[in-house]
Design a protein around this motif. Sequence first.
Motif, PDB file in Angstrom:
ATOM      1  N   HIS A 169       0.840  -1.206   0.000  1.00 40.51           N
ATOM      2  CA  HIS A 169       0.000   0.000   0.000  1.00 40.51           C
ATOM      3  C   HIS A 169       0.873   1.253   0.000  1.00 40.51           C
ATOM      4  O   HIS A 169       0.934   1.976   1.006  1.00 40.51           O
ATOM      5  CB  HIS A 169      -0.939  -0.001   1.209  1.00 40.51           C
ATOM      6  CG  HIS A 169      -1.778  -1.232   1.337  1.00 40.51           C
ATOM      7  ND1 HIS A 169      -2.786  -1.539   0.459  1.00 40.51           N
ATOM      8  CD2 HIS A 169      -1.746  -2.253   2.239  1.00 40.51           C
ATOM      9  CE1 HIS A 169      -3.358  -2.682   0.809  1.00 40.51           C
ATOM     10  NE2 HIS A 169      -2.732  -3.138   1.879  1.00 40.51           N
ATOM     11  N   PRO A 170       1.562   1.524  -1.100  1.00 40.19           N
ATOM     12  CA  PRO A 170       2.397   2.738  -1.142  1.00 40.19           C
ATOM     13  C   PRO A 170       1.544   4.001  -1.081  1.00 40.19           C
ATOM     14  O   PRO A 170       0.451   4.045  -1.660  1.00 40.19           O
ATOM     15  CB  PRO A 170       3.131   2.621  -2.482  1.00 40.19           C
ATOM     16  CG  PRO A 170       2.307   1.684  -3.302  1.00 40.19           C
ATOM     17  CD  PRO A 170       1.627   0.756  -2.347  1.00 40.19           C
ATOM     18  N   HIS A 171       2.044   5.006  -0.370  1.00 46.04           N
ATOM     19  CA  HIS A 171       1.310   6.266  -0.245  1.00 46.04           C
ATOM     20  C   HIS A 171       1.596   7.144  -1.462  1.00 46.04           C
ATOM     21  O   HIS A 171       2.287   8.154  -1.386  1.00 46.04           O
ATOM     22  CB  HIS A 171       1.713   6.984   1.049  1.00 46.04           C
ATOM     23  CG  HIS A 171       1.349   6.234   2.290  1.00 46.04           C
ATOM     24  ND1 HIS A 171       0.040   5.981   2.651  1.00 46.04           N
ATOM     25  CD2 HIS A 171       2.121   5.652   3.248  1.00 46.04           C
ATOM     26  CE1 HIS A 171       0.015   5.298   3.786  1.00 46.04           C
ATOM     27  NE2 HIS A 171       1.260   5.071   4.171  1.00 46.04           N
ATOM     28  N   LEU A 172       1.038   6.713  -2.570  1.00 43.01           N
ATOM     29  CA  LEU A 172       1.253   7.396  -3.842  1.00 43.01           C
ATOM     30  C   LEU A 172      -0.050   7.407  -4.631  1.00 43.01           C
ATOM     31  O   LEU A 172      -0.945   6.577  -4.394  1.00 43.01           O
ATOM     32  CB  LEU A 172       2.327   6.674  -4.660  1.00 43.01           C
ATOM     33  CG  LEU A 172       3.765   6.710  -4.137  1.00 43.01           C
ATOM     34  CD1 LEU A 172       4.624   5.705  -4.903  1.00 43.01           C
ATOM     35  CD2 LEU A 172       4.345   8.110  -4.266  1.00 43.01           C
ATOM     36  N   PRO A 173      -0.184   8.307  -5.599  1.00 43.94           N
ATOM     37  CA  PRO A 173      -1.349   8.273  -6.481  1.00 43.94           C
ATOM     38  C   PRO A 173      -1.404   6.933  -7.215  1.00 43.94           C
ATOM     39  O   PRO A 173      -0.361   6.328  -7.495  1.00 43.94           O
ATOM     40  CB  PRO A 173      -1.098   9.431  -7.453  1.00 43.94           C
ATOM     41  CG  PRO A 173      -0.172  10.350  -6.729  1.00 43.94           C
ATOM     42  CD  PRO A 173       0.691   9.473  -5.875  1.00 43.94           C
ATOM     43  N   PRO A 174      -2.592   6.436  -7.520  1.00 39.83           N
ATOM     44  CA  PRO A 174      -2.739   5.115  -8.156  1.00 39.83           C
ATOM     45  C   PRO A 174      -1.890   4.933  -9.403  1.00 39.83           C
ATOM     46  O   PRO A 174      -1.337   3.851  -9.630  1.00 39.83           O
ATOM     47  CB  PRO A 174      -4.241   5.049  -8.481  1.00 39.83           C
ATOM     48  CG  PRO A 174      -4.882   5.951  -7.470  1.00 39.83           C
ATOM     49  CD  PRO A 174      -3.914   7.054  -7.241  1.00 39.83           C
ATOM     50  N   ALA A 179       4.962   1.557 -10.921  1.00 40.28           N
ATOM     51  CA  ALA A 179       6.372   1.877 -11.154  1.00 40.28           C
ATOM     52  C   ALA A 179       7.154   1.827  -9.845  1.00 40.28           C
ATOM     53  O   ALA A 179       8.279   1.303  -9.789  1.00 40.28           O
ATOM     54  CB  ALA A 179       6.502   3.258 -11.796  1.00 40.28           C
ATOM     55  N   TYR A 180       6.566   2.364  -8.795  1.00 43.97           N
ATOM     56  CA  TYR A 180       7.224   2.332  -7.487  1.00 43.97           C
ATOM     57  C   TYR A 180       7.418   0.895  -7.011  1.00 43.97           C
ATOM     58  O   TYR A 180       8.500   0.529  -6.536  1.00 43.97           O
ATOM     59  CB  TYR A 180       6.370   3.113  -6.481  1.00 43.97           C
ATOM     60  CG  TYR A 180       6.878   3.030  -5.054  1.00 43.97           C
ATOM     61  CD1 TYR A 180       7.860   3.906  -4.595  1.00 43.97           C
ATOM     62  CD2 TYR A 180       6.363   2.093  -4.175  1.00 43.97           C
ATOM     63  CE1 TYR A 180       8.331   3.830  -3.291  1.00 43.97           C
ATOM     64  CE2 TYR A 180       6.818   2.010  -2.871  1.00 43.97           C
ATOM     65  CZ  TYR A 180       7.798   2.886  -2.429  1.00 43.97           C
ATOM     66  OH  TYR A 180       8.249   2.803  -1.128  1.00 43.97           O
ATOM     67  N   ARG A 181       6.395   0.073  -7.166  1.00 42.68           N
ATOM     68  CA  ARG A 181       6.491  -1.329  -6.741  1.00 42.68           C
ATOM     69  C   ARG A 181       7.537  -2.083  -7.560  1.00 42.68           C
ATOM     70  O   ARG A 181       8.227  -2.969  -7.036  1.00 42.68           O
ATOM     71  CB  ARG A 181       5.126  -2.013  -6.886  1.00 42.68           C
ATOM     72  CG  ARG A 181       4.115  -1.615  -5.813  1.00 42.68           C
ATOM     73  CD  ARG A 181       2.818  -2.346  -6.014  1.00 42.68           C
ATOM     74  NE  ARG A 181       1.854  -2.034  -4.979  1.00 42.68           N
ATOM     75  CZ  ARG A 181       0.570  -1.783  -5.191  1.00 42.68           C
ATOM     76  NH1 ARG A 181       0.104  -1.809  -6.436  1.00 42.68           N
ATOM     77  NH2 ARG A 181      -0.236  -1.519  -4.198  1.00 42.68           N
TER      78      ARG A 181
END
Length: 210
Positions: A169-174, A179-181
Amino acid sequence: MNLNRLCMTGLIGCAALLLLTAPRINASTPGPQPAGFGQDRDDWQRPPDAWNDMQRRGFHDGIEGAQKDFGNHRRPDVDNRDEYRRPDVPAQFWGAYREGFRRGYDVGMSHLTGANDWRMRAPERPWDAPPNEFDQLRRQGFQDGIEGARKDFDNHRRPDVNNREEYRHPHLPPEQREAYRDGFRHGYQVAVDHMMGGHDHDRDDHDHHR
């Protein structure tokens, strides 16, 4: 006539008083100061306010470790610091101390090299340098993945990227999460392999860790 003379005497007395006090006023009033004067020039050495004493201690020790490595022209690698591998603190505080140390080492090396991406510019690429082709979002995920793996390793948890809350559950826009994952998965696996096997990795082989 006496009245005029009295007024003149009063004016002269006031003028003399002003002349006598003027140097004192000037002496006690500071002149214009350059921009930033009085500000903390070592603010980069300040750990996060929310950290506890053990994390703060690790942070300052990490900066000192980076300065020693830089000054002695050693290859920058926090895992080569003996005080990081075997902290001189009670075992129950190793995780907090190491977390602070890692952050301090990174901040110190970034400051000394003048580059936030100091790993990318190091003469010998450290094992925790993200792949060249990664964009900024994947680089952030990569570094967070390394941090997550280190926390699992320090706390003797089974290495599994899916157990990391910041990965699920990264605190980023959907639209930024995948890309973050992707970067997080790479960083997590590289760190696990490094801590388990102690060897560097060819960045071209990262895809098989996905």
